[in-house]
Scaffold this active site. Sequence first.
Site, PDB file in Angstrom:
ATOM      1  N   SER A 259       0.849  -1.183   0.000  1.00  0.00           N
ATOM      2  CA  SER A 259       0.000   0.000   0.000  1.00  0.00           C
ATOM      3  C   SER A 259       0.887   1.236   0.000  1.00  0.00           C
ATOM      4  CB  SER A 259      -0.909  -0.007   1.228  1.00  0.00           C
ATOM      5  OG  SER A 259      -0.106   0.194   2.378  1.00  0.00           O
ATOM      6  N   LYS A 260       0.236   2.376  -0.053  1.00  0.00           N
ATOM      7  CA  LYS A 260       0.951   3.663  -0.155  1.00  0.00           C
ATOM      8  C   LYS A 260       2.044   3.830   0.893  1.00  0.00           C
ATOM      9  CE  LYS A 260      -1.315   6.300  -3.302  1.00  0.00           C
ATOM     10  NZ  LYS A 260      -2.776   6.213  -3.406  1.00  0.00           N
ATOM     11  N   ARG A 261       1.850   3.241   2.081  1.00  0.00           N
ATOM     12  CA  ARG A 261       2.858   3.511   3.107  1.00  0.00           C
ATOM     13  C   ARG A 261       4.187   2.820   2.806  1.00  0.00           C
ATOM     14  NH1 ARG A 261       2.162  -0.719   7.636  1.00  0.00           N
ATOM     15  NH2 ARG A 261       0.420  -1.809   6.701  1.00  0.00           N
ATOM     16  N   GLY A 263       5.389   2.841  -0.324  1.00  0.00           N
ATOM     17  CA  GLY A 263       5.952   3.593  -1.447  1.00  0.00           C
ATOM     18  C   GLY A 263       4.864   3.734  -2.492  1.00  0.00           C
TER      19      GLY A 263
END
Length: 491
Positions: A259-261, A263
């Site tokens: 997920s976004k966390r 990258g």
Amino acid sequence: MKIRTRFAPSPTGFMHVGNLRTALYEYLTAKHEDGTFVLRIEDTDQERYVEGATDVIYNTLKIAGLTHDEGPDIGGDFGPYVQSERVNMYKPYAEQLVKEGKAYYCFCTKERLDELRASAKEGEVVGYDRHCRCLPQSEIDEKLACGTPYVIRQKAPLDGESTYHDCVYGDITIKNEELDDQVLIKADGFPTYNFANVIDDHTMGITHVVRGSEYLSSTPKYNALYDAFGWDIPTYIHLPLIMGKSVDENGETVVSKLSKRHGSTGFFDLVNEGYLPEAIMNYIALLGWCPAGEFENREIFTMDELIKAFDINGISKSPSVFDYDKLEWVNAEYIKAMSSEEFNNHAKPYYDELGIDSSCYELLEEILKPRITRFTQITEKLEFLKSLADYDIALFEHKKSKSTLETSKDALEAAIPLLSECEWNREAISEVLTGLASAKEVKNALIMWPVRIAAAGVAVTPGGCAEVLILLGKEEAIRRLNIGLEKVTKG
Ligand code: GLU
């Protein structure tokens, strides 16, 4: 049998690397066998319309090099290829099952279904109680005649087991009692997502269904439909999740769904960060697939080589971890392998922004090619060319080269007049500076360090002293050296 695969994205406006890997494996599964790769847009179940979302799909496939053979934009013999343009195709299939006694009209009201759900004990999932499965025909006719709203449900098998084979996960068996009498056509006459998906795959002649493992558990429902129609079940290739690694507050490494966390997870986000589409595709090809035979241990592949090497048997069912460092490495390999023309084309937008003209391209290619892992790094690496920073004179002090403010002053004082007379090429500049060092009987670094610092105004530059001077051009270089001299003189 000619293989036909399809990529069936829902237009969300975002292409997650997981979806892109699905598209790639679909493409490779088809192309490896000289088959057909179809694009179908699944837009029926969309909560809301996302502006430009289909363009994201087209642009991604184009830039990623996954050329579809049939699709909404190019047509084909099995169209339309957008689900919302097929809405009228589905109901007749459901009606056919009703006629054959394999599906039924269900007139249960929302209130009744809500009550049913509410009566469930905590933690219990209550499916539909099949209330309308055996209504007398007279009652059905009566209700239909008065226009009572209905849905069409499939009569799921009530006992026994169903097994299907997945190329990645092996045989999967479920008890048929777990199957609900799924809704095929909703009260508004539109198909449910699962029903449309099956009808589309069959009517489009899809032989191999490649998709994320989140669909493993609903596949028995799809198969119940294939069975009811007497159609061949496609070959299933479900792909494991892509994971990401992060470190929690206790310093422990945690692996969770990418997920976004972790990258960037979107194809265009990665492209904007400077990853080359070919490198991204190369990297994600290896996220869950292991080349074998003559390609064993190979890490860099062109798309044509991937087509040749790809084999469904090499797909692993254990989730793979998206490794940004590895992607960076793959990207750097692509950069290193570029011709000068390709390299310059990619670098040009960054050069233009810095006001660098083509006379420096050759030198820059030599300096940058082995040093950058992404083109976006050019801006930061060459920023010093654009303007001279108001740097701290402590930069002139350097232990390893034994440079101090005093030696720097001496070096600059002596170097400036010599460089002012010097022809502006690498050899001549190097000769002047090394000549000066031997005349002064000092190490080269004692001259090169302060000259490079004064010219660049930063401690780290790609390329050495002579290269920095050349890139600046004589006039600007001498101007900066004088500023440096002034700085060390004032102390
Ligand atoms: N529209 C589905 C998705 O975007 C595709 C499901 C399938 O491939 O069967 O996940």
